[in-house]
Enzyme design. Structure first.
Site, PDB file in Angstrom:
ATOM      1  CB  ALA A 121     -18.205  -3.323  17.581  1.00 33.44           C
ATOM      2  CB  THR A 123     -14.852  -4.946  10.810  1.00 37.30           C
ATOM      3  OG1 THR A 123     -15.116  -3.810  10.002  1.00 37.30           O
ATOM      4  CG2 THR A 123     -13.914  -5.891  10.079  1.00 37.30           C
ATOM      5  CB  ALA A 127     -18.638  -9.776   8.171  1.00 35.97           C
ATOM      6  CD  GLN A 335      10.554   9.753  -6.312  1.00 33.26           C
ATOM      7  OE1 GLN A 335      10.182   8.881  -5.531  1.00 33.26           O
ATOM      8  NE2 GLN A 335      11.581   9.582  -7.124  1.00 33.26           N
ATOM      9  CB  ILE A 336       9.466  16.373  -3.085  1.00 34.58           C
ATOM     10  CG1 ILE A 336       8.553  16.529  -4.310  1.00 34.58           C
ATOM     11  CG2 ILE A 336      10.096  17.710  -2.691  1.00 34.58           C
ATOM     12  CD1 ILE A 336       7.274  17.319  -4.060  1.00 34.58           C
ATOM     13  CD  GLU A 362     -15.029   5.830   9.177  1.00 37.90           C
ATOM     14  OE1 GLU A 362     -15.920   6.514   8.671  1.00 37.90           O
ATOM     15  OE2 GLU A 362     -14.515   6.080  10.274  1.00 37.90           O
TER      16      GLU A 362
END
Ligand code: COS
Length: 383
Positions: A121, A123, A127, A335-336, A362
């Site tokens: 904990a 964030t 902040a 895309q493929i 992270e």
């Protein structure tokens, strides 16, 4: 771990991924939850204890070995990794790296057994990248701290039985020096959870706010016992966490390349498999180059980390490169697959959404860039 035992573990995990996790991916996506039966199996396999030293009941893997196992697990939906991710990584490593002997003895065996689920904990609403500006307060009253504040986007908070919490113990110091890291049992009175976050991807991985309202925590729960060192603990934990996230990226690269190759060889257009067309081959080749480069950087960084070298710059470079590379690979995979790539049943669209977070959590790519550049400038100035 000797290489034979490690190979045995890796093969067991590989089988578990093929036989249990990949077949359950659609259910996780639909229910936005990892089935409890799978969580129990992960616990029985010892996966919560990958990074806890053997003397405290874990498997005691090196960083290179942990990365190898995480790479296997993340061939399946990254949400399965999330179940063990914070306990193996950022939630527990503060104690492993900086904890007192008493803290290690009290917490690590239960973390390794998966009896205690750890969350990190750091964030807050105000902040994120500027972690040193956090506002959660911890005020000393006798031999306990009174904690008030809100933490945001906390992975595994709904499952957590313990938080590694960063709070400001010295209100006079505005920056990183006034921060301490606490071990906070999740059932302490005054802790409540916000509503589950509704996310772009990684369904089944749980995040939410954690609110601390007059939460009283013994002073002895400060990691390492000395106030004011919590920011440095958090940074050391994140250095290591960034290698872990690169391993997550690599596992996802592997699976996306497997899916893209298979589809390109099966899908026929203009009378041939699309794999015969050089523009498709170009995309496949670029995926391989990104995968090989990530792997080489990962092996080098993990080896240096395990040798005890100072590798903050390398951890940031690796996390930056790996998470951007898997973003490129996911884009090419869609895309493929063409129209099918946009459809849920082919799964690449889920990977495309899921990988997006890797460039953010992270430490964003931009934070990694600043860490790398600052270290370069510091080295140049002192040369
Ligand atoms: N290991 C050990 N100590 C470290 C360190 C590391 N990797 N990085 C920084 N420190 C120390 C510094 O040496 C400094 O110590 P002194 O005060 O004794 O000199 C202190 O910590 C402060 O460092 P710095 O001045 O570099 O801190 P800043 O406030 O400038 O912030 C960044 C540094 C931006 C790198 C940091 O806030 C960060 O990593 N932010 C991203 C946070 C993040 O990843 N959030 C994701 C949420 S968690 S999933």
């Amino acid at each position: 771990m000797d290489s034979e035992t490690f190979d045995l573990l890796r093969n067991t995990v590989r089988r578990f991924v093929e036989e249990r996790l990949i077949p359950a991916e659609d259910q996780v996506e639909q229910d936005d939850a990892v089935p409890e039966a799978i969580v129990s199996e992960m616990r029985e396999m010892g996966l919560f204890g990958l990074s806890v030293p053997e003397e405290y009941g874990g498997l005691g893997l090196s960083m290179a070995e942990e990365a190898g196992i995480i790479r296997e697990i993340t061939r399946a939906s990254v949400s399965f990794r999330s179940v063990i991710g914070t306990t193996v990584g950022i939630g527990s490593q503060g104690i492993v790296i900086d904890g007192t002997e008493a803290q290690k003895r009290e917490w690590l065996p239960r973390l390794a057994a998966g009896e205690v689920i750890a969350s990190f904990a750091l964030t807050e609403p105000e902040a994120g990248s500027d972690a040193g500006s956090l506002r959660t307060t911890a005020v000393l009253e006798g031999d306990r701290y009174r904690i008030n504040g809100t933490k945001r986007y906390i992975t595994n908070a709904p499952r957590a039985t313990m938080f590694t919490l960063m709070a400001r113990t010295d209100q006079g110091v505005k920056g990183s020096g006034g921060i301490s890291a606490f071990i906070v049992p999740a059932d302490t009175p005054g802790i409540s959870l916000g509503a589950p976050d509704r996310k772009m991807g990684q369904r089944g991985a749980k995040t939410c706010d954690v609110i601390f309202d007059d939460v009283m925590i013994p002073a002895e729960n400060i990691i390492g016992g000395t106030p004011g060192l919590g920011f440095k603990t958090a940074m050391k934990v994140l250095d290591r966490g960034r290698i872990h996230i690169a391993a997550v990226s690599l596992g996802m690269c592997d699976r996306l390349i497997e899916m893209s190759l298979r589809y390109a060889m099966e899908r026929r257009q203009f009378g041939s498999p699309i794999a015969d067309f050089q523009l498709v081959q170009g995309m496949l080749a670029d995926c391989k180059v990104d995968q090989l480069t990530t792997e080489a950087l990962m092996n080098a960084t993990a080896a240096r980390f395990d040798a005890g070298e100072k590798v903050s710059l390398d951890c940031s470079a690796l996390k930056y490169y790996a998470s951007e590379a898997v973003g490129r690979i996911a884009d090419r995979a869609v895309q493929i697959h063409g129209g099918a790539g946009y459809m849920a049943e082919y799964k690449v669209e889920r990977f495309y959404r899921d990988v997006r977070l890797l460039r953010i959590y992270e430490g964003t790519s931009q934070i990694q860039q600043t860490i790398i550049a600052k270290a370069m400038l510091r080295a140049a100035a002192s040369a």
